[in-house]
Design an enzyme around this catalytic site. Structure first.
Site, PDB file in Angstrom:
ATOM      1  N   ASP A   6     -80.462  22.279 -18.539  1.00  0.00           N
ATOM      2  CA  ASP A   6     -80.406  20.969 -17.902  1.00  0.00           C
ATOM      3  C   ASP A   6     -79.414  20.932 -16.742  1.00  0.00           C
ATOM      4  O   ASP A   6     -79.282  19.906 -16.067  1.00  0.00           O
ATOM      5  CB  ASP A   6     -80.078  19.874 -18.924  1.00  0.00           C
ATOM      6  CG  ASP A   6     -78.791  20.120 -19.690  1.00  0.00           C
ATOM      7  OD1 ASP A   6     -78.538  21.271 -20.068  1.00  0.00           O
ATOM      8  OD2 ASP A   6     -78.042  19.148 -19.917  1.00  0.00           O
ATOM      9  N   HIS A   7     -78.753  22.064 -16.469  1.00  0.00           N
ATOM     10  CA  HIS A   7     -77.825  22.140 -15.342  1.00  0.00           C
ATOM     11  C   HIS A   7     -78.262  23.148 -14.280  1.00  0.00           C
ATOM     12  O   HIS A   7     -77.629  23.238 -13.231  1.00  0.00           O
ATOM     13  CB  HIS A   7     -76.415  22.478 -15.839  1.00  0.00           C
ATOM     14  CG  HIS A   7     -75.812  21.382 -16.647  1.00  0.00           C
ATOM     15  ND1 HIS A   7     -74.832  20.537 -16.168  1.00  0.00           N
ATOM     16  CD2 HIS A   7     -76.070  20.956 -17.913  1.00  0.00           C
ATOM     17  CE1 HIS A   7     -74.498  19.649 -17.096  1.00  0.00           C
ATOM     18  NE2 HIS A   7     -75.244  19.895 -18.156  1.00  0.00           N
TER      19      HIS A   7
ATOM     20  N   HIS B 156     -72.468  25.579 -15.835  1.00  0.00           N
ATOM     21  CA  HIS B 156     -72.732  26.479 -16.961  1.00  0.00           C
ATOM     22  C   HIS B 156     -74.234  26.720 -17.075  1.00  0.00           C
ATOM     23  O   HIS B 156     -75.045  26.034 -16.432  1.00  0.00           O
ATOM     24  CB  HIS B 156     -72.167  25.922 -18.270  1.00  0.00           C
ATOM     25  CG  HIS B 156     -72.798  24.637 -18.729  1.00  0.00           C
ATOM     26  ND1 HIS B 156     -72.645  23.445 -18.056  1.00  0.00           N
ATOM     27  CD2 HIS B 156     -73.578  24.345 -19.806  1.00  0.00           C
ATOM     28  CE1 HIS B 156     -73.289  22.486 -18.689  1.00  0.00           C
ATOM     29  NE2 HIS B 156     -73.871  23.006 -19.749  1.00  0.00           N
TER      30      HIS B 156
ATOM     31  N   HIS C 176     -76.767  26.191 -19.177  1.00  0.00           N
ATOM     32  CA  HIS C 176     -77.720  25.462 -19.999  1.00  0.00           C
ATOM     33  C   HIS C 176     -78.782  24.920 -19.047  1.00  0.00           C
ATOM     34  O   HIS C 176     -78.477  24.512 -17.923  1.00  0.00           O
ATOM     35  CB  HIS C 176     -77.039  24.322 -20.772  1.00  0.00           C
ATOM     36  CG  HIS C 176     -76.415  24.766 -22.054  1.00  0.00           C
ATOM     37  ND1 HIS C 176     -75.425  24.050 -22.699  1.00  0.00           N
ATOM     38  CD2 HIS C 176     -76.642  25.867 -22.826  1.00  0.00           C
ATOM     39  CE1 HIS C 176     -75.079  24.676 -23.810  1.00  0.00           C
ATOM     40  NE2 HIS C 176     -75.799  25.777 -23.905  1.00  0.00           N
TER      41      HIS C 176
ATOM     42  N   HIS D 170     -74.068  11.942 -17.830  1.00  0.00           N
ATOM     43  CA  HIS D 170     -74.598  12.881 -18.834  1.00  0.00           C
ATOM     44  C   HIS D 170     -74.929  12.144 -20.133  1.00  0.00           C
ATOM     45  O   HIS D 170     -74.529  12.542 -21.223  1.00  0.00           O
ATOM     46  CB  HIS D 170     -73.610  14.027 -19.094  1.00  0.00           C
ATOM     47  CG  HIS D 170     -74.251  15.231 -19.735  1.00  0.00           C
ATOM     48  ND1 HIS D 170     -74.225  15.449 -21.085  1.00  0.00           N
ATOM     49  CD2 HIS D 170     -74.928  16.278 -19.205  1.00  0.00           C
ATOM     50  CE1 HIS D 170     -74.865  16.582 -21.363  1.00  0.00           C
ATOM     51  NE2 HIS D 170     -75.295  17.096 -20.234  1.00  0.00           N
TER      52      HIS D 170
ATOM     53  N   ASP E 259     -70.370  20.069 -18.760  1.00  0.00           N
ATOM     54  CA  ASP E 259     -70.275  19.470 -20.078  1.00  0.00           C
ATOM     55  C   ASP E 259     -68.971  19.915 -20.749  1.00  0.00           C
ATOM     56  O   ASP E 259     -68.512  21.033 -20.524  1.00  0.00           O
ATOM     57  CB  ASP E 259     -71.435  19.932 -20.946  1.00  0.00           C
ATOM     58  CG  ASP E 259     -72.776  19.405 -20.481  1.00  0.00           C
ATOM     59  OD1 ASP E 259     -72.802  18.632 -19.500  1.00  0.00           O
ATOM     60  OD2 ASP E 259     -73.800  19.789 -21.068  1.00  0.00           O
TER      61      ASP E 259
END
Length: 266
Positions: free
Chosen positions: A66-67, A62, A64, A232, A174
């Site tokens: 941090d990914h 996805h 975001h 995570h 997530d």
């Protein structure tokens, strides 16, 4: 044929001195896949002395940061190393829209092609298929469109001759607590599932659509997983053994993801 998982990052949104954001390399069926690419991914790759010449597919769960914040830097480095092999990126269509102008600006001289495969995170579908394995999306529940990935080895002659079962691996991060994923990953060999919080922070998990360690363990139990790896982790919880203790109480065959660690899966 050995399947291997290398954890490059297992923290949540805020990087810490212990954990980088999400990224991992799955080696399966003689192929090498990068799953998510948080900031610092290429640093860990270089520190571990990992070779990326077999890395030709990237799966982004996805959009975001941090990914996916580490992806542009990794592409730039590939260019400086004079990579020639195509790089395939599987992600929500908005990643291509945002990343292409940056690639054209910062990486205009790269010597390889980047091929985007736009996926719909809201439905389950086959997004990769060859003679040895398939990759399917797993719709998850998060604050933006998000999917996990199911890697399934295809039956081959050696399975018939030895009675060995084809290996399967699922990545689910997530996501908030979503028992309905059973229909996609029932009987999975190894499940990687986010466990951002412990039950002490259940309100935060519900608010931000994440899971606690006990919820991840319940999912592993429901899908009849053989092994659970949790990751995570929230930066607010410094003693990460509490995640493992909470999950083990429900699903004993749980492993705590550790930065720069390699796990032999099969």
């Amino acid at each position: 044929m050995t399947s291997r998982l290398t954890i490059l990052g297992c923290g949540s949104a805020l990087p810490t001195v212990i954990n980088n954001p999400s990224a991992q390399i799955l080696e399966m069926c003689d192929k090498c896949f990068l799953i998510d690419c948080g900031e610092g991914t290429q640093n860990t790759i270089r520190k571990m002395g990992l070779h990326t010449n077999r890395l030709y597919s990237v799966f982004i769960s996805h959009l975001h940061g941090d990914h996916c914040f580490g992806l542009l830097g990794l592409i730039s480095t590939f260019g400086m190393l004079h990579r020639t092999q195509d790089l395939h990126i599987y992600a929500h269509q908005d990643l291509e829209k945002m990343l292409k102008p940056l690639i054209q600006y910062f990486c205009r001289d790269i010597t390889f092609s980047i091929i985007f495969h736009n996926i719909n995170p809201r439905r389950s579908e086959v997004i990769f298929d060859d003679r040895t394995l398939t990759v399917k999306t797993i719709p998850l529940r998060h604050t933006v469109p998000t999917c996990g990935f199911l890697f399934e080895e295809k039956p081959r002659r050696r399975h018939i001759e030895t009675g060995e079962k084809p290996f399967s691996y699922a990545y689910c991060s997530d996501t908030g607590y979503k028992p309905s994923i059973v229909k996609w990953v029932d009987g999975i060999d190894v499940l990687y599932h986010e466990a951002t919080y412990t039950d002490e922070y259940r309100a935060s998990a519900d608010k931000y659509q994440h899971c606690t360690a006990s919820q991840a363990a319940k999912i592993a139990q429901k899908v009849n997983a053989k092994k659970l790896i949790i990751g995570h982790f929230s930066a607010r919880i410094l003693d990460q053994s509490v995640f493992l203790n909470e999950a083990n109480a429900i699903f004993p065959n749980t492993i705590l993801a550790e930065e720069s660690k390699i796990y032999e899966l099969s």
